[in-house]
Design a protein around this motif. Structure first.
Motif, short mmCIF file in Angstrom:
data_model
loop_
_atom_site.label_atom_id
_atom_site.label_comp_id
_atom_site.label_asym_id
_atom_site.label_seq_id
_atom_site.Cartn_x
_atom_site.Cartn_y
_atom_site.Cartn_z
N LEU A 78 -45.28 29.58 9.65
CA LEU A 78 -44.76 29.29 10.99
C LEU A 78 -45.86 29.32 12.05
CD1 LEU A 78 -41.43 31.35 10.98
CD2 LEU A 78 -41.66 28.86 10.85
N ILE A 79 -46.78 30.29 11.90
CA ILE A 79 -47.88 30.46 12.88
C ILE A 79 -49.16 30.01 12.20
CG2 ILE A 79 -49.05 32.05 14.45
CD1 ILE A 79 -46.60 33.88 14.21
N LYS A 80 -49.43 28.74 12.23
CA LYS A 80 -50.58 28.18 11.54
C LYS A 80 -51.86 28.38 12.34
CE LYS A 80 -47.79 24.72 9.15
NZ LYS A 80 -47.51 23.30 8.93
N GLY A 81 -52.93 28.67 11.63
CA GLY A 81 -54.23 28.79 12.29
C GLY A 81 -54.59 30.18 12.76
N SER A 82 -53.66 31.14 12.63
CA SER A 82 -53.96 32.51 13.06
C SER A 82 -53.30 33.50 12.12
CB SER A 82 -53.48 32.74 14.49
OG SER A 82 -53.74 34.09 14.89
N LYS A 83 -54.05 33.91 11.12
CA LYS A 83 -53.51 34.87 10.14
C LYS A 83 -53.18 36.20 10.80
CE LYS A 83 -55.21 34.91 5.95
NZ LYS A 83 -56.09 35.15 4.79
N GLY A 84 -54.03 36.62 11.76
CA GLY A 84 -53.78 37.88 12.45
C GLY A 84 -52.46 37.87 13.20
N ALA A 85 -52.19 36.79 13.93
CA ALA A 85 -50.93 36.67 14.67
C ALA A 85 -49.74 36.65 13.72
CB ALA A 85 -50.94 35.41 15.53
N ALA A 86 -49.90 36.00 12.57
CA ALA A 86 -48.83 35.94 11.57
C ALA A 86 -48.54 37.33 11.02
CB ALA A 86 -49.21 35.00 10.44
N TYR A 87 -49.59 38.10 10.76
CA TYR A 87 -49.41 39.46 10.24
C TYR A 87 -48.74 40.36 11.28
CZ TYR A 87 -52.40 38.49 6.18
OH TYR A 87 -52.93 38.00 5.02
N ILE A 88 -49.13 40.21 12.54
CA ILE A 88 -48.51 41.00 13.61
C ILE A 88 -47.02 40.66 13.73
CG2 ILE A 88 -48.43 41.33 16.12
CD1 ILE A 88 -51.50 41.05 16.11
N ALA A 89 -46.70 39.36 13.70
CA ALA A 89 -45.30 38.94 13.78
C ALA A 89 -44.49 39.50 12.61
CB ALA A 89 -45.21 37.42 13.81
N ALA A 90 -45.07 39.47 11.42
CA ALA A 90 -44.39 40.01 10.23
C ALA A 90 -44.16 41.51 10.37
CB ALA A 90 -45.21 39.71 8.98
N SER A 91 -45.15 42.22 10.90
CA SER A 91 -45.02 43.66 11.05
C SER A 91 -44.00 44.03 12.12
CB SER A 91 -46.38 44.29 11.38
OG SER A 91 -46.84 43.91 12.66
N VAL A 92 -43.93 43.25 13.20
CA VAL A 92 -42.94 43.50 14.26
C VAL A 92 -41.53 43.33 13.69
CG1 VAL A 92 -41.98 42.61 16.42
CG2 VAL A 92 -44.45 42.92 16.19
N PHE A 93 -41.33 42.28 12.91
CA PHE A 93 -40.02 42.05 12.30
C PHE A 93 -39.67 43.18 11.34
CE2 PHE A 93 -37.13 40.27 9.14
CZ PHE A 93 -36.16 39.71 9.95
N ALA A 94 -40.64 43.59 10.52
CA ALA A 94 -40.41 44.68 9.57
C ALA A 94 -40.10 45.99 10.29
CB ALA A 94 -41.64 44.86 8.67
N GLY A 95 -40.81 46.25 11.40
CA GLY A 95 -40.55 47.46 12.18
C GLY A 95 -39.18 47.45 12.81
N ALA A 96 -38.73 46.26 13.26
CA ALA A 96 -37.40 46.14 13.86
C ALA A 96 -36.31 46.39 12.82
CB ALA A 96 -37.23 44.76 14.48
N VAL A 97 -36.51 45.85 11.62
CA VAL A 97 -35.54 46.07 10.53
C VAL A 97 -35.48 47.57 10.19
CG1 VAL A 97 -35.06 45.66 8.09
CG2 VAL A 97 -35.76 43.77 9.54
#
Length: 209
Positions: free
Chosen positions: A12-31
């Protein structure tokens, strides 16, 4: 949840692995917050209400839901999010990033492969990630503690204001050193075990991909 979300967010967030990892961690933290909040509410009720003192989680939880409904079980959700999201983000993303940096640096030496280093990298990155997790989640932990004391009856922003009034920004980091000592080793162990399980399931070691 974090590992499941990483490839999804990377697409979904192409070109920025760091931003993708942050987004994944935010979702995981919310769950995690949604799952933990009712249990924390039940635990506090067991500690503060004599009627629930001798009941286990599996007995107390359905009784609370029956008597009060699901709504009150999530009264501390904002406080839980303020702790769990920064905690998950700092722990998981820093573990990934630091491990990747260590592999990149240490494998420059001729004859040294990533397989030779995986346990050294795993433990080192896990320890560094535990420091980030403790520091980044300490303000949320302070808010969560005050919220579940339940004595003030104030909302999320009221509690934040009270802590700030006591000593400004430093007040949110009260007890950070003690938390690093007591919780840091637990987080380090969790991350190392997490890396072992990943590899046992056929996934690459953290930072190795």
């Amino acid at each position: 949840v974090y590992e499941v979300c990483k490839p999804i967010m990377t697409k979904l967030i192409k070109g920025s692995k760091g931003a993708a990892y942050i987004a994944a961690s935010v979702f995981a933290g919310a769950v995690a917050s949604i799952l933990l909040c009712p249990m924390e509410s039940t635990r506090i009720r067991q500690v503060t209400d004599p009627e629930y003192a001798d009941k286990g989680l599996m007995t107390a939880f359905p009784q609370l839901v029956k008597e009060e409904g699901f709504g009150p079980m999530f009264s501390g959700i904002w406080a839980m999010l303020s702790k769990q999201v920064p905690y998950t983000m700092a722990k998981q993303v820093s573990f990934d990033v630091v491990a990747g940096l260590l592999y990149a640096f240490l494998t420059k030496k001729e004859g040294v492969t990533a397989d030779d280093l995986k346990w050294i990298v795993s433990v080192s990155a896990a320890f560094i990630a535990s420091l980030f997790a403790c520091i980044f989640s300490q303000p949320g932990d302070m808010i969560l503690t005050e919220t579940f004391k339940g004595s003030s009856g104030k909302g999320f922003f009221g509690i934040v204001k009270d802590i700030n009034d006591k000593g400004g920004i430093p007040a949110f980091f009260t007890g950070t050193g003690a938390r690093i000592v007591h919780v840091g080793m637990i987080i380090t162990s969790q991350l190392v075990i997490y890396d072992i399980v990943k590899q046992a399931l056929g996934l690459p070691a953290t930072g190795k991909h």
